[in-house]
Motif scaffolding. Structure first.
Motif, PDB file in Angstrom:
ATOM      1  N   LEU A 123     -10.529  52.014  14.823  1.00  0.00           N
ATOM      2  CA  LEU A 123     -10.508  53.371  15.371  1.00  0.00           C
ATOM      3  C   LEU A 123     -11.883  53.792  15.889  1.00  0.00           C
ATOM      4  N   ARG A 124     -12.941  53.205  15.341  1.00  0.00           N
ATOM      5  CA  ARG A 124     -14.297  53.607  15.712  1.00  0.00           C
ATOM      6  C   ARG A 124     -14.911  52.758  16.820  1.00  0.00           C
ATOM      7  N   LEU A 125     -14.543  51.477  16.863  1.00  0.00           N
ATOM      8  CA  LEU A 125     -15.191  50.546  17.786  1.00  0.00           C
ATOM      9  C   LEU A 125     -14.177  50.060  18.821  1.00  0.00           C
ATOM     10  N   PRO A 126     -14.456  50.202  20.104  1.00  0.00           N
ATOM     11  CA  PRO A 126     -13.443  49.986  21.144  1.00  0.00           C
ATOM     12  C   PRO A 126     -12.963  48.548  21.306  1.00  0.00           C
ATOM     13  N   HIS A 127     -13.763  47.581  20.915  1.00  0.00           N
ATOM     14  CA  HIS A 127     -13.368  46.184  21.127  1.00  0.00           C
ATOM     15  C   HIS A 127     -12.940  45.491  19.837  1.00  0.00           C
ATOM     16  N   VAL A 128     -12.669  46.255  18.791  1.00  0.00           N
ATOM     17  CA  VAL A 128     -12.316  45.666  17.500  1.00  0.00           C
ATOM     18  C   VAL A 128     -10.831  45.858  17.228  1.00  0.00           C
ATOM     19  N   HIS A 129     -10.179  44.774  16.810  1.00  0.00           N
ATOM     20  CA  HIS A 129      -8.767  44.789  16.442  1.00  0.00           C
ATOM     21  C   HIS A 129      -8.640  44.154  15.059  1.00  0.00           C
ATOM     22  N   ALA A 130      -7.470  44.302  14.443  1.00  0.00           N
ATOM     23  CA  ALA A 130      -7.287  43.754  13.100  1.00  0.00           C
ATOM     24  C   ALA A 130      -5.877  43.204  12.943  1.00  0.00           C
ATOM     25  N   ARG A 131      -5.778  42.095  12.229  1.00  0.00           N
ATOM     26  CA  ARG A 131      -4.493  41.485  11.875  1.00  0.00           C
ATOM     27  C   ARG A 131      -4.467  41.277  10.368  1.00  0.00           C
ATOM     28  N   ARG A 132      -3.315  41.533   9.777  1.00  0.00           N
ATOM     29  CA  ARG A 132      -3.152  41.363   8.334  1.00  0.00           C
ATOM     30  C   ARG A 132      -2.187  40.214   8.071  1.00  0.00           C
ATOM     31  N   LEU A 133      -2.602  39.231   7.259  1.00  0.00           N
ATOM     32  CA  LEU A 133      -1.738  38.138   6.837  1.00  0.00           C
ATOM     33  C   LEU A 133      -1.456  38.281   5.355  1.00  0.00           C
ATOM     34  N   ILE A 172     -13.102  41.474  19.310  1.00  0.00           N
ATOM     35  CA  ILE A 172     -13.356  41.031  17.940  1.00  0.00           C
ATOM     36  C   ILE A 172     -12.083  41.304  17.137  1.00  0.00           C
ATOM     37  N   THR A 173     -11.532  40.279  16.516  1.00  0.00           N
ATOM     38  CA  THR A 173     -10.337  40.454  15.701  1.00  0.00           C
ATOM     39  C   THR A 173     -10.648  40.118  14.249  1.00  0.00           C
ATOM     40  N   ILE A 174     -10.480  41.103  13.387  1.00  0.00           N
ATOM     41  CA  ILE A 174     -10.637  40.885  11.948  1.00  0.00           C
ATOM     42  C   ILE A 174      -9.307  40.347  11.423  1.00  0.00           C
ATOM     43  N   ALA A 175      -9.340  39.162  10.821  1.00  0.00           N
ATOM     44  CA  ALA A 175      -8.122  38.550  10.277  1.00  0.00           C
ATOM     45  C   ALA A 175      -8.183  38.627   8.758  1.00  0.00           C
ATOM     46  N   ASP A 176      -7.439  39.556   8.203  1.00  0.00           N
ATOM     47  CA  ASP A 176      -7.447  39.789   6.755  1.00  0.00           C
ATOM     48  C   ASP A 176      -6.504  38.800   6.068  1.00  0.00           C
ATOM     49  N   ASN A 177      -7.095  37.909   5.260  1.00  0.00           N
ATOM     50  CA  ASN A 177      -6.328  36.876   4.552  1.00  0.00           C
ATOM     51  C   ASN A 177      -5.777  37.393   3.223  1.00  0.00           C
ATOM     52  N   ALA A 178      -4.862  38.359   3.265  1.00  0.00           N
ATOM     53  CA  ALA A 178      -4.188  38.846   2.053  1.00  0.00           C
ATOM     54  C   ALA A 178      -5.165  39.417   1.031  1.00  0.00           C
ATOM     55  N   SER A 179      -6.156  40.175   1.495  1.00  0.00           N
ATOM     56  CA  SER A 179      -7.132  40.777   0.581  1.00  0.00           C
ATOM     57  C   SER A 179      -6.448  41.721  -0.404  1.00  0.00           C
ATOM     58  N   THR A 180      -7.036  41.807  -1.599  1.00  0.00           N
ATOM     59  CA  THR A 180      -6.499  42.693  -2.629  1.00  0.00           C
ATOM     60  C   THR A 180      -7.419  43.884  -2.885  1.00  0.00           C
ATOM     61  N   ASP A 181      -8.535  43.969  -2.162  1.00  0.00           N
ATOM     62  CA  ASP A 181      -9.426  45.123  -2.299  1.00  0.00           C
ATOM     63  C   ASP A 181      -9.218  46.054  -1.099  1.00  0.00           C
ATOM     64  N   ALA A 182     -10.215  46.792  -0.699  1.00  0.00           N
ATOM     65  CA  ALA A 182     -10.072  47.769   0.386  1.00  0.00           C
ATOM     66  C   ALA A 182     -10.373  47.185   1.763  1.00  0.00           C
ATOM     67  N   THR A 183     -10.372  45.863   1.884  1.00  0.00           N
ATOM     68  CA  THR A 183     -10.724  45.229   3.159  1.00  0.00           C
ATOM     69  C   THR A 183      -9.855  45.723   4.308  1.00  0.00           C
ATOM     70  N   TRP A 184      -8.540  45.800   4.097  1.00  0.00           N
ATOM     71  CA  TRP A 184      -7.650  46.202   5.194  1.00  0.00           C
ATOM     72  C   TRP A 184      -7.908  47.653   5.605  1.00  0.00           C
ATOM     73  N   THR A 185      -8.189  48.515   4.654  1.00  0.00           N
ATOM     74  CA  THR A 185      -8.495  49.903   4.965  1.00  0.00           C
ATOM     75  C   THR A 185      -9.764  50.000   5.809  1.00  0.00           C
ATOM     76  N   VAL A 186     -10.775  49.231   5.422  1.00  0.00           N
ATOM     77  CA  VAL A 186     -12.023  49.220   6.191  1.00  0.00           C
ATOM     78  C   VAL A 186     -11.773  48.662   7.591  1.00  0.00           C
ATOM     79  N   ALA A 187     -10.990  47.598   7.669  1.00  0.00           N
ATOM     80  CA  ALA A 187     -10.717  46.953   8.962  1.00  0.00           C
ATOM     81  C   ALA A 187     -10.010  47.899   9.926  1.00  0.00           C
ATOM     82  N   THR A 188      -8.984  48.588   9.445  1.00  0.00           N
ATOM     83  CA  THR A 188      -8.261  49.501  10.329  1.00  0.00           C
ATOM     84  C   THR A 188      -9.145  50.683  10.728  1.00  0.00           C
ATOM     85  N   GLY A 189     -10.037  51.095   9.838  1.00  0.00           N
ATOM     86  CA  GLY A 189     -10.975  52.155  10.195  1.00  0.00           C
ATOM     87  C   GLY A 189     -11.915  51.725  11.311  1.00  0.00           C
ATOM     88  N   LEU A 190     -12.333  50.471  11.281  1.00  0.00           N
ATOM     89  CA  LEU A 190     -13.216  49.948  12.325  1.00  0.00           C
ATOM     90  C   LEU A 190     -12.512  49.896  13.675  1.00  0.00           C
TER      91      LEU A 190
END
Length: 281
Positions: free
Chosen positions: A68-78, A48-66
């Motif tokens: 660390l907690r969930l083994p199949h979750v990754h995140a990309r920031r645009l 599962i890849t969370i693709a953050d579309n230039a969010s201005t709230d805490a989305t990226w912080t939540v995504a990176t936290g996920l």
């Protein structure tokens, strides 16, 4: 993500992208639910890849936290907005056999996910879409969005000769190597991205599989219906011009061939009864 079983046979894999923009308030709950569902019932390796579309709230912080907690979750920031931009960025870099996406609100029932990707993993089809307009779909949404959706898809049929029923449902998948061939020809970076992908696929003789879905409208949807409709009409005009001039033809699109012996078959009942196939690169 490309794993082998006990006999050394490679297992086909899927990468699911969830594009988000300022979704910090729902992201953890939705990704947690999706991850738990796939771990419990999905029979193939997945990411599962969370693709953050230039969010201005805490989305990226939540995504990176996920991650660390969930083994199949990754995140990309645009650093630029656009759902199409996010999908193109992640899908173009994926090493999975099939790439997919779904909306963060999980409006589409997750029980439709295996039927969505199974025809691609088996070799039966090239793209797959969830359709809210299929006669067997169960849909709950307001009359305004129902009217806009049906009108848009009727325009696609009349103007572009579309043979698919629902271009806008946020529940789609494509064979990765097929997407790699089509991607350079997709211009839109926002909501028309889906339609452009489907029209290109149809123009190049690729097979699109449709899955009836259970779908519940999200009252917190961020989609600007009027602006999206205007952009879609502009995109349709551009695609019509491209069709007339022959610019929708894509050379060297991967075609289906016989499935190899070193790739595992689908579980019984996961897809329609067709002879397994593989794809040449």
């Amino acid at each position: 993500m490309n794993e082998t079983n006990a006999g050394g046979v490679r297992r086909r894999s899927v990468e699911i992208v969830v594009p988000v923009y300022n979704e910090a308030h729902v992201l953890a709950g939705s990704i947690g639910r999706l991850h738990a569902y796939l771990e419990d019932s999905f029979p193939f390796p997945f990411r599962i890849t969370i693709a953050d579309n230039a969010s201005t709230d805490a989305t990226w912080t939540v995504a990176t936290g996920l991650t660390l907690r969930l083994p199949h979750v990754h995140a990309r920031r645009l650093e630029e907005k656009g759902r199409g931009r996010a999908l193109k960025h992640v899908w173009s870099r994926s090493t999975a056999d099939v790439v997919a996406y779904m909306d963060v609100d999980l409006s589409t029932g997750l029980d439709g996910f295996l039927p969505l990707v199974a025809p691609l993993l088996s070799g039966h089809s090239d793209l797959a879409i969830g359709s809210r307009l299929h006669r067997q779909s169960a849909v709950i949404r307001g009359p305004k969005r129902e009217f806009v959706s049906r009108s848009y898809n009727l325009l696609l049929k009349a103007g572009l000769g579309a043979r698919f029923s629902d271009a806008q449902c946020g529940f789609k998948a494509v064979r990765t190597e097929v997407f790699h061939a089509l991607a350079p020809h997709i211009e839109d970076t926002a909501w028309f991205f889906d339609t452009e992908l489907l029209v290109l696929a149809q123009r190049n003789g690729l097979r699109v599989h449709e899955v009836p879905v259970d779908w519940v409208d999200d009252p917190d949807s961020r989609v600007d219906i009027v602006r999206t409709a205007v952009d879609d009409l502009k995109g349709m005009a551009r695609m019509l011009r491209a069709t007339v001039t022959g610019r929708t033809r894509v050379p060297a699109v991967p075609r289906r061939t016989t499935v190899p012996q070193n790739v595992t078959a689908l579980p019984t009942g996961a897809a329609t009864a067709v002879e397994p196939m593989e794809y040449a690169s």
